[in-house]
Design a protein around this motif. Structure first.
Motif, short mmCIF file in Angstrom:
data_model
loop_
_atom_site.label_atom_id
_atom_site.label_comp_id
_atom_site.label_asym_id
_atom_site.label_seq_id
_atom_site.Cartn_x
_atom_site.Cartn_y
_atom_site.Cartn_z
N LYS A 18 44.53 17.09 -87.40
CA LYS A 18 45.87 16.85 -87.96
C LYS A 18 46.97 17.54 -87.15
O LYS A 18 48.12 17.56 -87.55
N ALA A 19 46.59 18.11 -85.99
CA ALA A 19 47.54 18.79 -85.10
C ALA A 19 48.36 19.85 -85.82
O ALA A 19 49.56 19.97 -85.63
N GLN A 20 47.70 20.64 -86.64
CA GLN A 20 48.37 21.72 -87.35
C GLN A 20 48.18 23.02 -86.56
O GLN A 20 47.36 23.87 -86.89
N PHE A 21 48.97 23.13 -85.50
CA PHE A 21 48.79 24.21 -84.53
C PHE A 21 48.92 25.60 -85.15
O PHE A 21 48.08 26.46 -84.91
N ALA A 49 40.45 18.33 -79.64
CA ALA A 49 41.87 18.50 -79.27
C ALA A 49 42.18 17.77 -77.97
O ALA A 49 43.27 17.20 -77.82
N SER A 50 41.23 17.74 -77.05
CA SER A 50 41.43 17.05 -75.77
C SER A 50 41.54 15.54 -75.97
O SER A 50 42.39 14.88 -75.37
N LYS A 51 40.69 14.98 -76.81
CA LYS A 51 40.75 13.55 -77.11
C LYS A 51 42.11 13.16 -77.70
O LYS A 51 42.64 12.10 -77.41
N LEU A 52 42.63 14.04 -78.55
CA LEU A 52 43.86 13.75 -79.28
C LEU A 52 45.12 14.10 -78.50
O LEU A 52 46.23 13.79 -78.93
N GLY A 53 44.97 14.80 -77.37
CA GLY A 53 46.13 15.17 -76.56
C GLY A 53 46.92 16.33 -77.12
O GLY A 53 48.12 16.44 -76.88
N CYS A 54 46.28 17.21 -77.86
CA CYS A 54 46.94 18.37 -78.47
C CYS A 54 47.00 19.53 -77.47
O CYS A 54 46.15 20.43 -77.49
N VAL A 92 46.59 17.03 -70.95
CA VAL A 92 45.44 17.86 -71.32
C VAL A 92 44.49 17.99 -70.14
O VAL A 92 44.00 19.07 -69.83
N ALA A 93 44.24 16.88 -69.45
CA ALA A 93 43.35 16.92 -68.28
C ALA A 93 43.87 17.90 -67.24
O ALA A 93 43.10 18.66 -66.65
N GLN A 94 45.19 17.92 -67.03
CA GLN A 94 45.78 18.87 -66.07
C GLN A 94 45.57 20.31 -66.51
O GLN A 94 45.24 21.17 -65.70
N ILE A 95 45.73 20.57 -67.79
CA ILE A 95 45.50 21.92 -68.33
C ILE A 95 44.04 22.33 -68.08
O ILE A 95 43.77 23.43 -67.61
N LEU A 96 43.12 21.44 -68.39
CA LEU A 96 41.70 21.74 -68.23
C LEU A 96 41.35 21.98 -66.76
O LEU A 96 40.60 22.91 -66.44
#
Length: 113
Positions: A18-21, A49-54, A92-96
């Protein structure tokens, strides 16, 4: 991969989904969420989180649980980087990638991101 007795797996997965950071941040800080939290497909919180782009959640989880957390595989042999690229989550991929997963390293799944 199993959770500690203190871990609230369902709660943690819901917070990521639910992206509740802010709530996820509190859950992680209190120890209610751990690096072993995963769903029945063995998707860790980081993979979800990676799938969802969070992006914020991905950063929090990497900072808290360390870069070795990136290399966990789910039941289909995919890592968070695999899933981020498959779902088009380029930020997200760039962060990883900045945190150090080996994109072409050994894997148990059928693909390389």
């Amino acid at each position: 991969m199993g959770c500690s007795h203190q871990c609230q797996t369902k709660k943690a997965i819901q917070l990521v989904t639910k992206a509740q950071f802010k709530s996820l941040e509190s859950c992680v800080a209190s120890g209610e969420c751990c690096e072993s939290c995963c769903n029945r497909n063995k998707d860790t919180l980081l993979i979800i989180a990676s799938k969802l782009g969070c992006c914020d959640s991905v950063q929090l989880l990497l900072t808290t649980f360390g870069s070795e957390y990136i290399e966990h595989f789910n039941k289909t042999g995919k890592t968070a980087l695999h899933e981020a690229t498959q779902y088009g989550q380029h930020k997200v991929a760039q962060i990883l990638l900045r945190k150090g997963p080996v994109a072409d390293g050994p894997r148990s799944g059928p693909c390389t991101p």
